[in-house]
Design a protein around this motif. Structure first.
Motif, PDB file in Angstrom:
ATOM      1  N   GLY A  37       0.846  -1.186   0.000  1.00 19.92           N
ATOM      2  CA  GLY A  37       0.000   0.000   0.000  1.00 19.92           C
ATOM      3  C   GLY A  37       0.880   1.232   0.000  1.00 19.92           C
ATOM      4  N   ASN A  38       0.299   2.361  -0.318  1.00 18.49           N
ATOM      5  CA  ASN A  38       1.056   3.610  -0.367  1.00 18.49           C
ATOM      6  C   ASN A  38       1.093   4.241   1.022  1.00 18.49           C
ATOM      7  N   PHE A  39       2.213   4.058   1.714  1.00 19.83           N
ATOM      8  CA  PHE A  39       2.411   4.663   3.029  1.00 19.83           C
ATOM      9  C   PHE A  39       3.377   5.849   2.957  1.00 19.83           C
ATOM     10  N   MET A  40       3.680   6.319   1.755  1.00 17.43           N
ATOM     11  CA  MET A  40       4.633   7.416   1.593  1.00 17.43           C
ATOM     12  C   MET A  40       3.943   8.747   1.875  1.00 17.43           C
ATOM     13  N   SER A  41       3.696   8.995   3.145  1.00 19.12           N
ATOM     14  CA  SER A  41       3.039  10.227   3.572  1.00 19.12           C
ATOM     15  C   SER A  41       4.086  11.324   3.753  1.00 19.12           C
TER      16      SER A  41
END
Length: 269
Positions: free
Chosen positions: A174-178
């Motif tokens: 998942g996209n966790f690149m916050s």
């Protein structure tokens, strides 16, 4: 006979009076003046944070004014308690650190406290708070005599935080690149400096584990969607509270005269 009620206003008045009394007993004039400032800032911070928690999400487009839900009694208690903890830790720092360094730590703790409140209520970290926190951390490092350590700490925290979020994205698919989370870690790295970044990450990791344990007990989801995400959602963990818990022991311990020199070095002292 009616039992007197212990309200937030009573706590604000009593705690402020106790802080003012402590300030009069401080060992130096500068510490006394700083203590008075902390005592007066405590009730003001509660009011200011309540206003920011109300209007900043509206100004940033996270939600509309019509969607505003008044804070619950528990949330109000949490706000008062966190501000009281911040003020109490600042007064503790004034006992054995110079007033300038103690007040610098107080600024960082106030930023962290406010971000923790936003993360707790909105699941969102505003750039309007993150960027000043980073800038003040770099300026504090320059003012206190360690500009290189502040810059290196910010860069190291940003790199390690980005690498951790990237690894999390791969492992959980998942996209966790916050960007907000990376900026938060960068700001914290600027405040603790390069010497204290490792202790900060250790304490913050313990804080994250504690948040996970509490949320598991209360059956609250640990992973949440970042507000204002694009078509593909950005997932994130609530990192503001662990980061605040990571800053607090580093600030309190690194200048403690009872610690051996090697321990102070590991804490960035």
């Amino acid at each position: 006979m009616r039992t007197p009620r212990f309200t937030d206003a009573t706590l604000l008045a009593g705690a402020t009076f106790a802080m003012l009394a402590w300030s009069l007993l401080a060992h130096t004039t500068l510490a006394s003046l700083a203590g008075i400032g902390v005592a007066l800032w405590f009730p003001a911070s509660v009011r200011l944070y309540a206003v920011l928690l109300h209007w900043l999400p509206v100004a940033s487009g996270v939600r509309t004014h019509a969607d505003y839900v008044p804070p619950s009694q528990q949330q109000q208690h949490e706000l008062v308690a966190s501000c009281l903890l911040t003020a109490a830790c600042t007064l503790t720092l004034l006992i054995y650190t110079p007033p300038s360094e103690a007040l610098a730590c107080a600024i960082a703790l106030n930023f962290a406290n406010l971000l923790a409140q936003f993360d707790r209520r909105e699941g969102w970290l505003p750039n309007a708070i993150l960027m000043p926190m980073l800038l003040c951390g770099l300026l504090a490092g320059a003012g206190l005599g360690y500009p290189g350590s502040a810059i290196t700490g910010a860069c190291t925290a940003w790199i390690l935080g980005g690498a951790g979020l990237f690894a999390l994205s791969i492992s959980l698919r998942g996209n966790f690149m916050s960007g907000a989370d990376a900026l938060l870690l960068c700001a914290c790295g600027a405040w603790v400096g390069f010497g204290g970044i490792w202790a900060f990450l250790l304490f913050a990791g313990c804080g994250l584990w504690g948040v996970w344990a509490v949320r598991r007990t209360t059956r609250t989801p640990m992973v949440q969607v970042a507000p204002n995400a694009a078509l593909r959602p950005v997932w994130r963990y609530p990192l503001a509270i662990p980061c605040a818990l990571g800053l607090l022991p580093v600030f309190l311990l690194r200048s403690t005269p009872l610690l051996p020199h090697w321990a102070q070095t590991l804490l960035g002292g």
